[in-house]
Design a protein around this motif. Structure first.
Motif, PDB file in Angstrom:
ATOM      1  N   PHE A  92       7.548 -15.210 -12.617  1.00 25.15           N
ATOM      2  CA  PHE A  92       7.833 -14.306 -11.492  1.00 25.15           C
ATOM      3  C   PHE A  92       7.216 -14.726 -10.167  1.00 25.15           C
ATOM      4  CE2 PHE A  92       7.684 -11.823 -15.421  1.00 25.15           C
ATOM      5  CZ  PHE A  92       9.019 -11.453 -15.516  1.00 25.15           C
ATOM      6  N   GLY A  93       6.453 -15.809 -10.112  1.00 20.17           N
ATOM      7  CA  GLY A  93       5.791 -16.203  -8.871  1.00 20.17           C
ATOM      8  C   GLY A  93       5.958 -17.679  -8.569  1.00 20.17           C
ATOM      9  N   VAL A  94       5.193 -18.140  -7.571  1.00 21.43           N
ATOM     10  CA  VAL A  94       5.249 -19.547  -7.178  1.00 21.43           C
ATOM     11  C   VAL A  94       4.508 -20.402  -8.201  1.00 21.43           C
ATOM     12  CG1 VAL A  94       5.411 -18.969  -4.715  1.00 21.43           C
ATOM     13  CG2 VAL A  94       3.163 -19.441  -5.710  1.00 21.43           C
ATOM     14  N   THR A  95       4.783 -21.674  -8.162  1.00 22.28           N
ATOM     15  CA  THR A  95       4.116 -22.617  -9.058  1.00 22.28           C
ATOM     16  C   THR A  95       2.656 -22.813  -8.639  1.00 22.28           C
ATOM     17  OG1 THR A  95       4.651 -24.565  -7.730  1.00 22.28           O
ATOM     18  CG2 THR A  95       6.288 -23.884  -9.382  1.00 22.28           C
ATOM     19  N   GLY A  96       1.838 -23.241  -9.571  1.00 20.42           N
ATOM     20  CA  GLY A  96       0.447 -23.575  -9.252  1.00 20.42           C
ATOM     21  C   GLY A  96       0.347 -24.645  -8.175  1.00 20.42           C
ATOM     22  N   SER A 134      15.425 -20.039 -10.354  1.00 15.27           N
ATOM     23  CA  SER A 134      14.805 -19.181 -11.362  1.00 15.27           C
ATOM     24  C   SER A 134      15.719 -19.076 -12.571  1.00 15.27           C
ATOM     25  CB  SER A 134      14.548 -17.787 -10.797  1.00 15.27           C
ATOM     26  OG  SER A 134      15.757 -17.081 -10.647  1.00 15.27           O
ATOM     27  N   GLY A 135      15.089 -18.850 -13.703  1.00 11.08           N
ATOM     28  CA  GLY A 135      15.859 -18.671 -14.925  1.00 11.08           C
ATOM     29  C   GLY A 135      16.686 -17.404 -14.892  1.00 11.08           C
ATOM     30  N   GLY A 136      16.136 -16.336 -14.306  1.00  9.37           N
ATOM     31  CA  GLY A 136      16.868 -15.081 -14.283  1.00  9.37           C
ATOM     32  C   GLY A 136      16.377 -14.081 -13.265  1.00  9.37           C
ATOM     33  N   VAL A 137      15.520 -14.504 -12.335  1.00  3.11           N
ATOM     34  CA  VAL A 137      14.963 -13.584 -11.344  1.00  3.11           C
ATOM     35  C   VAL A 137      15.723 -13.739 -10.026  1.00  3.11           C
ATOM     36  CG1 VAL A 137      12.911 -12.932 -10.022  1.00  3.11           C
ATOM     37  CG2 VAL A 137      12.680 -13.684 -12.396  1.00  3.11           C
ATOM     38  N   PRO A 138      16.552 -12.748  -9.658  1.00  5.21           N
ATOM     39  CA  PRO A 138      17.270 -12.839  -8.386  1.00  5.21           C
ATOM     40  C   PRO A 138      16.321 -12.696  -7.189  1.00  5.21           C
ATOM     41  CG  PRO A 138      18.310 -11.239  -9.861  1.00  5.21           C
ATOM     42  CD  PRO A 138      16.986 -11.595 -10.456  1.00  5.21           C
ATOM     43  N   SER A 141      14.774  -9.244  -5.777  1.00  5.49           N
ATOM     44  CA  SER A 141      14.726  -8.225  -6.824  1.00  5.49           C
ATOM     45  C   SER A 141      13.306  -7.703  -6.978  1.00  5.49           C
ATOM     46  CB  SER A 141      15.205  -8.806  -8.161  1.00  5.49           C
ATOM     47  OG  SER A 141      14.245  -9.716  -8.688  1.00  5.49           O
ATOM     48  N   ALA A 142      13.160  -6.640  -7.721  1.00  6.61           N
ATOM     49  CA  ALA A 142      11.839  -6.060  -7.956  1.00  6.61           C
ATOM     50  C   ALA A 142      10.915  -7.030  -8.691  1.00  6.61           C
ATOM     51  CB  ALA A 142      11.978  -4.769  -8.770  1.00  6.61           C
ATOM     52  N   PHE A 143      11.483  -8.050  -9.326  1.00  5.76           N
ATOM     53  CA  PHE A 143      10.690  -9.008 -10.095  1.00  5.76           C
ATOM     54  C   PHE A 143      10.429 -10.304  -9.341  1.00  5.76           C
ATOM     55  CE2 PHE A 143      13.192  -6.453 -13.107  1.00  5.76           C
ATOM     56  CZ  PHE A 143      12.141  -5.773 -13.687  1.00  5.76           C
ATOM     57  N   ASP A 144      10.955 -10.423  -8.130  1.00  7.83           N
ATOM     58  CA  ASP A 144      10.759 -11.624  -7.315  1.00  7.83           C
ATOM     59  C   ASP A 144       9.469 -11.482  -6.517  1.00  7.83           C
ATOM     60  OD1 ASP A 144      10.832 -13.756  -5.546  1.00  7.83           O
ATOM     61  OD2 ASP A 144      12.454 -12.918  -4.329  1.00  7.83           O
ATOM     62  N   PHE A 145       8.415 -12.092  -7.027  1.00  9.58           N
ATOM     63  CA  PHE A 145       7.145 -12.090  -6.317  1.00  9.58           C
ATOM     64  C   PHE A 145       6.952 -13.384  -5.532  1.00  9.58           C
ATOM     65  CE2 PHE A 145       6.423  -9.373 -10.097  1.00  9.58           C
ATOM     66  CZ  PHE A 145       6.301  -8.175  -9.419  1.00  9.58           C
ATOM     67  N   ALA A 146       7.854 -14.349  -5.722  1.00 10.33           N
ATOM     68  CA  ALA A 146       7.722 -15.657  -5.072  1.00 10.33           C
ATOM     69  C   ALA A 146       8.128 -15.616  -3.603  1.00 10.33           C
ATOM     70  CB  ALA A 146       8.540 -16.703  -5.828  1.00 10.33           C
ATOM     71  N   THR A 147       9.355 -15.179  -3.304  1.00  6.44           N
ATOM     72  CA  THR A 147       9.807 -15.260  -1.914  1.00  6.44           C
ATOM     73  C   THR A 147       9.068 -14.301  -0.979  1.00  6.44           C
ATOM     74  OG1 THR A 147      11.743 -13.841  -2.307  1.00  6.44           O
ATOM     75  CG2 THR A 147      12.056 -16.233  -2.514  1.00  6.44           C
ATOM     76  N   TYR A 149       5.993 -13.466  -1.204  1.00  2.00           N
ATOM     77  CA  TYR A 149       4.688 -14.099  -1.038  1.00  2.00           C
ATOM     78  C   TYR A 149       4.768 -15.251  -0.036  1.00  2.00           C
ATOM     79  CZ  TYR A 149       0.663 -17.055  -2.038  1.00  2.00           C
ATOM     80  OH  TYR A 149      -0.451 -17.844  -1.909  1.00  2.00           O
ATOM     81  N   ILE A 150       5.745 -16.137  -0.223  1.00  2.62           N
ATOM     82  CA  ILE A 150       5.873 -17.284   0.684  1.00  2.62           C
ATOM     83  C   ILE A 150       6.137 -16.804   2.106  1.00  2.62           C
ATOM     84  CG2 ILE A 150       7.200 -19.343   1.268  1.00  2.62           C
ATOM     85  CD1 ILE A 150       7.715 -19.702  -1.719  1.00  2.62           C
ATOM     86  N   LYS A 151       7.020 -15.830   2.265  1.00  2.00           N
ATOM     87  CA  LYS A 151       7.300 -15.312   3.613  1.00  2.00           C
ATOM     88  C   LYS A 151       6.056 -14.699   4.238  1.00  2.00           C
ATOM     89  CE  LYS A 151      12.225 -14.335   3.093  1.00  2.00           C
ATOM     90  NZ  LYS A 151      13.240 -13.260   3.072  1.00  2.00           N
ATOM     91  N   GLN A 152       5.268 -13.986   3.447  1.00  2.00           N
ATOM     92  CA  GLN A 152       4.029 -13.389   3.959  1.00  2.00           C
ATOM     93  C   GLN A 152       3.056 -14.470   4.422  1.00  2.00           C
ATOM     94  OE1 GLN A 152       2.906 -10.272   4.602  1.00  2.00           O
ATOM     95  NE2 GLN A 152       0.993 -11.184   5.295  1.00  2.00           N
ATOM     96  N   VAL A 153       2.866 -15.484   3.598  1.00  2.00           N
ATOM     97  CA  VAL A 153       1.941 -16.563   3.944  1.00  2.00           C
ATOM     98  C   VAL A 153       2.412 -17.290   5.200  1.00  2.00           C
ATOM     99  CG1 VAL A 153       1.067 -18.819   3.208  1.00  2.00           C
ATOM    100  CG2 VAL A 153       1.025 -16.904   1.619  1.00  2.00           C
ATOM    101  N   LEU A 154       3.702 -17.629   5.248  1.00  2.00           N
ATOM    102  CA  LEU A 154       4.221 -18.338   6.418  1.00  2.00           C
ATOM    103  C   LEU A 154       4.092 -17.477   7.671  1.00  2.00           C
ATOM    104  CD1 LEU A 154       7.361 -20.024   4.834  1.00  2.00           C
ATOM    105  CD2 LEU A 154       5.216 -21.149   5.507  1.00  2.00           C
ATOM    106  N   GLY A 155       4.402 -16.190   7.560  1.00  2.00           N
ATOM    107  CA  GLY A 155       4.248 -15.284   8.692  1.00  2.00           C
ATOM    108  C   GLY A 155       2.801 -15.201   9.155  1.00  2.00           C
ATOM    109  N   PHE A 156       1.888 -15.216   8.212  1.00  2.00           N
ATOM    110  CA  PHE A 156       0.458 -15.150   8.516  1.00  2.00           C
ATOM    111  C   PHE A 156       0.023 -16.333   9.371  1.00  2.00           C
ATOM    112  CE2 PHE A 156      -4.008 -16.022   7.182  1.00  2.00           C
ATOM    113  CZ  PHE A 156      -4.599 -14.848   7.618  1.00  2.00           C
TER     114      PHE A 156
END
Length: 190
Positions: A92-96, A134-138, A141-147, A149-156
């Protein structure tokens, strides 16, 4: 010519869908490319944090050495016109490796600083294209914690122009997911 910073973060190497999509995006944009394999970037630790928060003119040689790669990554980021970031979704998130790159480029006094009004980004505005698989996370969606997060970091750090090219549901129908992403890549130049 457009300066492109390409970040690959999948542990799958050449089998990575995001790597293949990122190849296509970079080809579509056409420019001078700096490629960074985030799997080669170490995680930060307490000594790194200590060095980052020590004023530059007071850093020891050891602290300067700890920050050398971070300095290089930040220089790449600041000099780029376009960032193309490969973001596979793991659990559900970004890679290490992508998290390691983010930790290395988010540095007080370099890519952000604090003001009385709150944090202010210093990276400079640029275009970002995230290739998402992603295998199945649109996306969104409520399960997408990756995009988010990335948008927040980039905005920061001061970057808000973010486009997502998504291959969603590759575990269900890989060919259809990639075809959808390919059509989004074609639209990037339109």
């Amino acid at each position: 010519m457009t300066k492109i910073l390409r970040i690959d973060s999948s542990i799958k190497g050449d089998a990575s869908i995001t790597k293949r999509l990122t190849d296509k995006v970079v080809h579509q944009i056409d420019g001078d490319v700096i490629s960074r394999d985030a799997t080669q970037i170490p995680a930060i630790d307490g000594a790194w944090i200590g060095a980052a928060y020590t004023p530059a003119d007071q850093r020891s040689d050891a602290q300067k050495e700890l920050l050398a790669q971070s300095d290089e990554l930040i220089a790449e980021l600041k000099s780029a016109d376009v960032l193309v970031i490969g973001c596979g979704v793991y659990n559900f998130g970004v890679t290490g490796p992508l998290k390691a790159w983010i930790d290395q480029i988010c540095r007080v006094g370099e890519t952000f600083h604090y003001t009385d009004a709150g944090p202010e980004g210093l990276a400079g505005e640029k275009r970002v294209i995230i290739t998402y698989a992603s295998g199945g996370v649109p996306v969104g969606s409520a399960f997408d914690f990756a995009t988010p997060y990335i948008k927040q970091v980039l905005g920061f750090i001061g970057i808000s122009n973010v486009t997502i090219v998504a291959a969603e549901g590759v575990a269900l129908d890989e060919a259809a997911a990639i075809a959808k992403a390919d059509s989004q890549i074609v639209e990037l130049a339109a």
